[in-house]
Enzyme design. Structure first.
Site, short mmCIF file in Angstrom:
data_model
loop_
_atom_site.label_atom_id
_atom_site.label_comp_id
_atom_site.label_asym_id
_atom_site.label_seq_id
_atom_site.Cartn_x
_atom_site.Cartn_y
_atom_site.Cartn_z
N GLU A 1 -5.06 4.45 1.61
CA GLU A 1 -4.02 4.48 0.94
C GLU A 1 -4.10 4.52 -0.50
O GLU A 1 -4.32 3.58 -1.02
CB GLU A 1 -2.90 3.62 1.45
CG GLU A 1 -1.45 4.49 1.42
CD GLU A 1 -0.92 3.82 0.18
OE1 GLU A 1 -1.01 4.72 -0.86
OE2 GLU A 1 -0.17 2.88 0.00
N LYS B 1 -9.27 -9.50 2.30
CA LYS B 1 -9.36 -9.73 0.93
C LYS B 1 -8.47 -9.07 -0.28
O LYS B 1 -8.34 -7.96 -0.14
CB LYS B 1 -10.85 -9.05 0.61
CG LYS B 1 -11.70 -9.39 -0.93
CD LYS B 1 -12.52 -8.55 -1.50
CE LYS B 1 -11.99 -7.35 -1.91
NZ LYS B 1 -10.91 -7.92 -3.34
N CYS C 1 2.37 3.34 -5.88
CA CYS C 1 1.67 4.43 -5.48
C CYS C 1 2.53 5.50 -5.29
O CYS C 1 2.36 6.75 -6.10
CB CYS C 1 0.60 4.32 -4.34
SG CYS C 1 1.60 3.56 -2.89
P1 ADP Z 1 -7.58 -0.88 -9.40
O1 ADP Z 1 -8.56 0.18 -10.04
O2 ADP Z 1 -6.30 -0.50 -9.67
O3 ADP Z 1 -7.63 -2.31 -10.11
P2 ADP Z 1 -8.99 -0.90 -6.86
O4 ADP Z 1 -8.54 0.43 -6.02
O5 ADP Z 1 -10.02 -0.92 -7.59
O6 ADP Z 1 -7.61 -1.13 -8.03
O7 ADP Z 1 -8.78 -2.29 -5.98
C1 ADP Z 1 -8.03 -2.31 -4.96
C2 ADP Z 1 -8.91 -3.24 -4.07
O8 ADP Z 1 -10.15 -2.73 -3.73
C3 ADP Z 1 -9.14 -4.68 -4.63
O9 ADP Z 1 -9.04 -5.61 -3.67
C4 ADP Z 1 -10.49 -4.52 -5.42
O10 ADP Z 1 -11.21 -5.91 -5.32
C5 ADP Z 1 -11.15 -3.63 -4.09
N1 ADP Z 1 -12.48 -3.01 -4.41
C6 ADP Z 1 -12.98 -2.86 -5.67
N2 ADP Z 1 -14.18 -2.13 -5.58
C7 ADP Z 1 -14.45 -2.13 -4.17
C8 ADP Z 1 -15.38 -1.42 -3.33
N3 ADP Z 1 -16.65 -0.91 -4.16
N4 ADP Z 1 -15.45 -1.43 -2.26
C9 ADP Z 1 -14.37 -1.89 -1.46
N5 ADP Z 1 -13.09 -2.57 -2.13
C10 ADP Z 1 -13.45 -2.73 -3.59
#
Ligand code: ADP
Length: 469
Positions: free
Chosen positions: A241, A168, A275
């Protein structure tokens, strides 16, 4: 406009609905992207589960050969992938070309590895063998800064180890991932790898899904904590990560003119959305003014613009939300420090923030303590090296860091005291495929890259045999 599809059980499939993907340089729609719903996520997991037994039994050499084929097919379409990456992510086209090349190289590296059984003991009475079995279905959740390369270092080892996968991408950069799905559909057996796209609403469902054995995640520390929490329901394996607030410590034997371009490059690559970017700088007091002046000059000269324009060094911030976050860091920089270059978003469409250099800022300022993930760099001075090291370590993060000196022994000594997963001396962002990389403290759990990174996608299992039945 190209028609993008999800990949579920070997079928290129329309989404339950659609969403727009925005070009961050123009704020125009790049393409309409399929958006999966929960039912499609469940179909993807079910397909991966059904494909697992046969894929796990496929000899590792054959799995490696198929991963190589994916790399070859990707490389054959390098230009198309790179242009799409610049359109959806914003990075300058040469950087996008580099990322596509690096993606193919990472896939090939993992395809070349092996997971041989290891005999741990073989004596008169017993034979004990260590094996590395696949885990089952692995979820790969990726962010928007390096959508392709961060996917490659998950599907490369994940698939080679015999797992099947559901991937995803981040909602603002799903297109290159789905394009890779088209390639995988032609090469890999149905269900072995599945690609879905969401509007930031399906990550939780993936990381709680009972049929997923491991989550390989790259993203923010805040979201990583949520993943860890939801993964606990079935004790999923995790590689996280996460964020960083990497310090660069410059020693007093350096020439500010020589070191400044290296610091500037390490802080502003991908517009600071790395990062492992340099996020704060500690310079000896004797060099402080000269270094600040050099960095400000580099910032003023840097070419900021659309990634398709020749000569662009810094593209836009990748998405509106990140643009707004970095604007908050700019406001803090003006309030708590002295801004000597940049400082205001560009007055044009797109999410552009020019490289910004901030001096005379206290250690407790937001820009120093938190991860800016943008091209806004605080420079601090120090009088004692021990003090600089302790300030560098005074962070909940521990991802990377750099030390700059002509004295390699001294550099090693300082690097050894930095609490992070990686420390570079006189270089930056060198991430060879065969060298494990991971975060200390709240920057992550586990490692990616290298044989160690591959083994994270396996269950260590011992078979302990008595020779006298
Ligand atoms: P940012 O805050 O910089 O936009 P995130 O760390 O939230 O980045 O996003 C990294 C990835 O994690 C994306 O693919 C996002 O859709 C996904 N993501 C967001 N919320 C969740 C969650 N609760 N569990 C797993 N994946 C998530």
């Amino acid at each position: 406009m190209k028609d993008f599809k999800l990949l579920i059980n070997g079928q290129l499939t329309a989404g339950a609905s659609v969403m727009d993907v925005i070009n961050p340089s123009t704020e125009e729609v790049v393409a309409v992207c399929p958006r999966a719903d929960l039912a499609q996520l469940n179909q993807a997991v079910a397909a991966a589960k059904a494909a697992f037994p046969a894929w796990a039994k496929t000899p590792i050499k054959e799995r490696g050969a198929l991963i190589n084929k994916v790399a070859d097919a990707l490389e054959a379409r390098t230009e198309e992938f790179a242009r799409l990456l610049t359109s959806e992510q914003g990075k300058p086209l040469p950087m996008a070309l580099w990322e596509v090349g690096g993606t193919a190289a990472s896939l090939r590296y993992f395809a070349s590895l092996d997971l041989p059984d290891k005999v741990l003991r073989d004596d008169a009475d017993s034979k004990i063998v260590l094996q590395h079995s696949p885990l089952g279905v692995v979820a790969a959740i990726t962010p928007w800064n390096f959508p392709l390369i961060l996917l490659a270092i998950k599907i490369g080892p994940g698939l080679l180890a015999g797992n099947t996968m559901v991937c995803k991408p981040a909602p603002t950069t799903p297109l290159t991932t789905l394009l890779l799905g088209e390639i995988c559909a032609e090469i890999l057996p149905p269900g072995v790898v599945n690609f879905i796209a969401d509007a930031n609403d399906l990550g939780g469902a993936l990381s709680t899904h009972p049929d997923i054995a491991k989550v390989a995640f790259t993203g923010s520390t805040a979201t990583g904590k949520k993943v860890m929490q939801s993964a606990s329901s079935s004790l999923k394996r995790l590689t996280l990560e996460l964020g960083g607030n990497d310090a660069a410590i410059i020693l007093d034997d350096m020439d500010p003119k020589e070191v400044a371009p290296k610091i500037f490059g390490g802080a502003t690559m991908n517009s600071g959305q790395v990062c492992l970017a340099i996020k704060r700088v500690y310079a000896p007091e004797s060099m402080y003014d000269a270094l600040c002046t050099e960095l400000a000059k580099l910032a003023e000269e840097a070419v900021v613009g659309d990634g398709f324009e020749q000569g662009t060094q810094l593209g836009p911030l990748q998405n509106k939300m990140q643009f707004e976050k970095v604007k908050e860091f700019l406001a803090d920089a003006h309030a708590s420090g002295k801004v000597i270059a940049g400082g205001q978003p560009l007055d044009r469409p797109g999410y552009f923030i020019p490289p910004t250099i901030v001096r005379d800022i206290p250690d407790d300022a937001k820009l120093v303590r938190e991860e800016q993930f943008g091209p806004v760099l605080p420079i601090m001075s120090y009088t004692s090296l021990a003090d600089a090291i302790s300030r560098a370590n005074d962070s909940e993060y521990g991802l990377g860091g750099t030390v700059w000196t002509n004295d390699l022994d001294k550099g090693f000594e300082v690097a050894s005291q930095i609490q992070s997963g990686t420390v570079w001396v006189n270089k930056h962002l060198d991430l060879p495929n065969d060298i494990p990389f991971g975060g200390a403290k709240q920057s992550g759990i586990g490692v990616e890259y290298g044989q160690e990174g591959l083994e994270e996608f396996t269950q260590a299992k011992t078979v302990n045999m008595n020779k006298h039945a």
